[in-house]
Design a protein around this motif. Sequence first.
Motif, PDB file in Angstrom:
ATOM      1  N   LEU A  32       1.990  30.769 -43.324  1.00 25.44           N
ATOM      2  CA  LEU A  32       2.753  31.830 -44.732  1.00 25.44           C
ATOM      3  C   LEU A  32       1.544  31.194 -45.174  1.00 25.44           C
ATOM      4  O   LEU A  32       0.166  30.864 -45.042  1.00 25.44           O
ATOM      5  CB  LEU A  32       3.228  30.828 -45.371  1.00 25.44           C
ATOM      6  N   ASP A  33       0.946  32.471 -46.025  1.00 25.38           N
ATOM      7  CA  ASP A  33      -0.258  32.404 -47.235  1.00 25.38           C
ATOM      8  C   ASP A  33       0.314  31.526 -48.605  1.00 25.38           C
ATOM      9  O   ASP A  33       1.484  31.876 -49.412  1.00 25.38           O
ATOM     10  CB  ASP A  33       0.348  34.133 -47.896  1.00 25.38           C
ATOM     11  N   TYR A  34       0.303  29.792 -47.843  1.00 19.75           N
ATOM     12  CA  TYR A  34       0.781  29.521 -49.088  1.00 19.75           C
ATOM     13  C   TYR A  34      -0.361  29.633 -50.590  1.00 19.75           C
ATOM     14  O   TYR A  34      -1.081  29.130 -50.100  1.00 19.75           O
ATOM     15  CB  TYR A  34       0.141  28.073 -47.964  1.00 19.75           C
ATOM     16  N   ALA A  35       0.183  28.935 -51.654  1.00 20.32           N
ATOM     17  CA  ALA A  35       0.051  29.259 -52.840  1.00 20.32           C
ATOM     18  C   ALA A  35      -0.822  27.284 -52.798  1.00 20.32           C
ATOM     19  O   ALA A  35      -0.444  26.477 -52.614  1.00 20.32           O
ATOM     20  CB  ALA A  35       0.996  28.987 -53.660  1.00 20.32           C
ATOM     21  N   TYR A  36      -1.805  28.162 -53.717  1.00 18.76           N
ATOM     22  CA  TYR A  36      -2.753  26.574 -54.074  1.00 18.76           C
ATOM     23  C   TYR A  36      -1.735  25.912 -54.830  1.00 18.76           C
ATOM     24  O   TYR A  36      -0.746  26.688 -55.603  1.00 18.76           O
ATOM     25  CB  TYR A  36      -4.007  27.046 -54.939  1.00 18.76           C
ATOM     26  N   CYS A  37      -1.689  24.749 -55.000  1.00 17.71           N
ATOM     27  CA  CYS A  37      -1.558  23.314 -55.948  1.00 17.71           C
ATOM     28  C   CYS A  37      -1.777  24.399 -57.560  1.00 17.71           C
ATOM     29  O   CYS A  37      -2.435  24.679 -57.335  1.00 17.71           O
ATOM     30  CB  CYS A  37      -1.975  22.182 -55.735  1.00 17.71           C
ATOM     31  N   THR A 423      -1.916  32.702 -55.509  1.00 21.29           N
ATOM     32  CA  THR A 423      -2.941  34.043 -55.535  1.00 21.29           C
ATOM     33  C   THR A 423      -3.050  35.777 -54.904  1.00 21.29           C
ATOM     34  O   THR A 423      -1.953  35.374 -53.720  1.00 21.29           O
ATOM     35  CB  THR A 423      -4.554  33.814 -55.650  1.00 21.29           C
ATOM     36  N   PHE A 424      -3.220  37.123 -54.904  1.00 20.37           N
ATOM     37  CA  PHE A 424      -2.787  38.176 -53.994  1.00 20.37           C
ATOM     38  C   PHE A 424      -4.375  38.639 -54.030  1.00 20.37           C
ATOM     39  O   PHE A 424      -5.041  38.748 -54.316  1.00 20.37           O
ATOM     40  CB  PHE A 424      -1.638  38.875 -55.227  1.00 20.37           C
ATOM     41  N   ASP A 425      -4.271  39.306 -52.874  1.00 16.11           N
ATOM     42  CA  ASP A 425      -5.196  40.409 -52.335  1.00 16.11           C
ATOM     43  C   ASP A 425      -6.877  39.341 -51.812  1.00 16.11           C
ATOM     44  O   ASP A 425      -7.784  39.810 -52.192  1.00 16.11           O
ATOM     45  CB  ASP A 425      -6.216  40.673 -53.675  1.00 16.11           C
ATOM     46  N   SER A 448     -11.495  41.673 -37.897  1.00 19.08           N
ATOM     47  CA  SER A 448     -11.987  41.855 -38.617  1.00 19.08           C
ATOM     48  C   SER A 448     -11.760  43.102 -39.912  1.00 19.08           C
ATOM     49  O   SER A 448     -12.603  43.023 -41.073  1.00 19.08           O
ATOM     50  CB  SER A 448     -13.401  43.116 -38.299  1.00 19.08           C
ATOM     51  N   ASN A 449     -10.388  43.594 -39.950  1.00 21.10           N
ATOM     52  CA  ASN A 449     -10.442  44.714 -41.163  1.00 21.10           C
ATOM     53  C   ASN A 449      -8.604  44.146 -41.061  1.00 21.10           C
ATOM     54  O   ASN A 449      -7.895  44.586 -42.040  1.00 21.10           O
ATOM     55  CB  ASN A 449      -9.598  45.680 -40.186  1.00 21.10           C
ATOM     56  N   ASN A 450      -8.539  42.936 -40.880  1.00 19.65           N
ATOM     57  CA  ASN A 450      -7.632  42.385 -41.495  1.00 19.65           C
ATOM     58  C   ASN A 450      -6.970  42.112 -43.460  1.00 19.65           C
ATOM     59  O   ASN A 450      -8.744  41.676 -43.421  1.00 19.65           O
ATOM     60  CB  ASN A 450      -7.200  40.750 -40.845  1.00 19.65           C
ATOM     61  N   LYS A 451      -6.225  41.984 -44.153  1.00 13.94           N
ATOM     62  CA  LYS A 451      -5.799  41.939 -45.534  1.00 13.94           C
ATOM     63  C   LYS A 451      -4.738  41.031 -45.863  1.00 13.94           C
ATOM     64  O   LYS A 451      -4.367  41.206 -46.593  1.00 13.94           O
ATOM     65  CB  LYS A 451      -5.955  43.379 -45.829  1.00 13.94           C
ATOM     66  N   LYS A 452      -4.630  39.720 -44.550  1.00 13.33           N
ATOM     67  CA  LYS A 452      -3.935  39.254 -45.065  1.00 13.33           C
ATOM     68  C   LYS A 452      -4.478  37.663 -44.988  1.00 13.33           C
ATOM     69  O   LYS A 452      -5.290  37.041 -44.135  1.00 13.33           O
ATOM     70  CB  LYS A 452      -2.649  39.447 -44.258  1.00 13.33           C
ATOM     71  N   ASP A 453      -3.721  36.488 -46.311  1.00 13.19           N
ATOM     72  CA  ASP A 453      -3.711  35.436 -46.203  1.00 13.19           C
ATOM     73  C   ASP A 453      -3.070  34.723 -45.086  1.00 13.19           C
ATOM     74  O   ASP A 453      -1.739  34.616 -45.196  1.00 13.19           O
ATOM     75  CB  ASP A 453      -3.477  34.998 -47.331  1.00 13.19           C
ATOM     76  N   VAL A 454      -4.291  34.065 -43.736  1.00 12.93           N
ATOM     77  CA  VAL A 454      -3.930  33.599 -42.530  1.00 12.93           C
ATOM     78  C   VAL A 454      -4.199  32.040 -42.500  1.00 12.93           C
ATOM     79  O   VAL A 454      -5.079  32.010 -41.853  1.00 12.93           O
ATOM     80  CB  VAL A 454      -3.413  34.586 -40.887  1.00 12.93           C
ATOM     81  N   LEU A 475     -16.246  36.457 -41.611  1.00 10.76           N
ATOM     82  CA  LEU A 475     -15.915  37.203 -41.839  1.00 10.76           C
ATOM     83  C   LEU A 475     -16.182  37.410 -43.068  1.00 10.76           C
ATOM     84  O   LEU A 475     -16.595  37.875 -44.159  1.00 10.76           O
ATOM     85  CB  LEU A 475     -15.940  38.341 -40.905  1.00 10.76           C
ATOM     86  N   HIS A 476     -15.294  36.781 -43.373  1.00  5.00           N
ATOM     87  CA  HIS A 476     -14.928  36.666 -44.389  1.00  5.00           C
ATOM     88  C   HIS A 476     -13.869  35.936 -45.127  1.00  5.00           C
ATOM     89  O   HIS A 476     -12.779  35.060 -43.757  1.00  5.00           O
ATOM     90  CB  HIS A 476     -14.212  38.156 -44.847  1.00  5.00           C
ATOM     91  N   MET A 477     -14.126  34.568 -46.403  1.00  8.24           N
ATOM     92  CA  MET A 477     -13.256  33.725 -46.552  1.00  8.24           C
ATOM     93  C   MET A 477     -11.892  34.198 -48.163  1.00  8.24           C
ATOM     94  O   MET A 477     -13.449  34.779 -48.867  1.00  8.24           O
ATOM     95  CB  MET A 477     -13.617  32.614 -46.800  1.00  8.24           C
ATOM     96  N   PRO A 478     -10.686  33.574 -48.472  1.00 10.73           N
ATOM     97  CA  PRO A 478     -10.682  33.674 -48.761  1.00 10.73           C
ATOM     98  C   PRO A 478     -11.327  32.743 -50.315  1.00 10.73           C
ATOM     99  O   PRO A 478     -11.247  33.478 -51.856  1.00 10.73           O
ATOM    100  CB  PRO A 478      -8.699  33.589 -49.317  1.00 10.73           C
TER     101      PRO A 478
END
Length: 585
Positions: A32-37, A423-425, A448-454, A475-478
């Motif tokens: 899930l795209d768990y929220a941060y505390c 957080t979003f995006d 490489s084209n993923n736009k989800k928080d995983v 490639l990219h970290m949130p």
Amino acid sequence: MKKLKVILLILLYVFVGQLSAQQKTYCNPVNLDYAYCPIPNFTTWGKHRATADPVIVNYKGDFYLFSTNQEGYWWSSDLSEWNFVSRSFLTQEAIDTTPNKWDDLCAPAAWVKGDTLIVFGSTYSRIFPIWMSTDPKGNEWSKAVEHFDIGGWDPAFFTDDDNRFYMYNGSSNVYPLYGIELDRNTFQPQGTRKELLLLDDDKIGWHRFGEHMDNTFLKPFMEGAWMTKHKNKYYLQWGGPGTEFSHYGDGVAIGDSPLGPFEHVSLPLSMKAGGFIRGAGHGATFQDNWSNYWHTSSMVVNVKNNFERRIGIWPAGFDAEDNMYCNTAFGDYPHYVPNGNTDHLKSRFTGWMILNYNKPVQVSSTLGAFYANNIVDEDVKTYWSAKTAEKGEWLITDLGEESTVYAVQINYADQDAEFLGKTFDKYHQYMVYYSNDGKKWNTLIDKSNNKKDVPHDYVELDKPVKARYLKMENLHMPTGKFAISGFRVFGFGAKEKPSPVKQFMALRGDQTDRRNVWLKWQPVDEAYAYNIYIGLEPDKLYNCVMVHDVNEYYYSGMDKTKPYYFAIEAINENGTSTWVTAEAL
């Protein structure tokens, strides 16, 4: 005519085989795209993702998941792919008057009444309403009750077959769980709360507080009530004895009426005290579209804060004698999602094993003491961190031999995260490659084209591949550094299953403390782990603990008045051995 029948049978077998091959899987912890505390003083050791206290309900054929402080909820059609719906359940009145504005929906209750989904968060304040929706996918909500004056912490609601309506609640290491009947339409109380259940840690070992069920300094906690009715019996579930601990689980007590009296079952309903990620407490039981039971509950990380947790889902049900069970064996390995009526005593485990436990690892860089071997030690509490989050940081895992890879689970860790709350995006992007010689690489997973928080990305391959080496490139970290608590490769090795365990013995404590048993066995050379099954009858071993790299286990969870039965199986990259049994009478 016979030829036609043969051809049709062949086509049928091929079709069924294709369906089986295409059956989807999932892997705990749920991705899930768990929220941060969101709580500042809970993040002084480092900002991190967190949620707990899940409830899943089946509403109009889809599953809706609510959990603590996520500023929204998720829905899924299959328990595999989850879609987040952003929603604050705080009213303006609550925002203006409540100091703890992060408790948007804490330890929520959710239930279905007719064609309506209803949600209520923990509170004793009258300013939090009960919400209802007939279009939760569309985020359309209204107030079922403006002010629920009676309130309740860790609430659960239950409608009986006669349409009488009840609430259960409680979260304490002093006070019991409570129950009360409510008016089904107005939610007004019918009488006063009734004391239903207290823990019995002097008798039942797993009720004891402490990482090793040792009750060293606090009385045990009881929380998170849930009710399930089965064949005119009432199964009151509860979480305990402390959310920080590996044996955090859900218990169950059985009664003949919705307000008891209830009698404890001596075993936990859901227990996951070993493996990659532990804990299975404060949850809920629900049914899929084929009426199979499932159980969801909180899983323990507990590194940057005691309340750093995730969510797990396991098959559950009732046996022929109406004993309630939850099947957590291989509970953080790939399992099949629901696809029809099935016997959950036979599990939903795919049989795919870990291929890289404690195998060699190479990395691009290392931050401080966050060492590379933490990637493959099967412990969510430890992690490797690169020095940066830059594109090109990488890791390589060596499976030790050419193996058949079916799936990969990538568990990110929070190192130098920057966020509080939802957080979003934000998203992860990476590539995974495979090789047989460590020199020539082929693409295995392209995100490489993923736009989800995983944060716990689980990828089942379209078809298995043969490989010895896998390489992940960032490639990219949130947010934060490129950090991994577990790069877990599932499939089958190229050798034989392990031999059965020899000389498995159970040495029970004497009359000073019969809650304890010391399990010991001769090591199996080709095994990387063992599953220990625990039960009150020889053919009902419904609890399971996985242990790595040891040939002993201290289990302090027994009811001192009852005999216990055990079985053990050895585990390696190729499968499991046959069971060997022992008993503690």
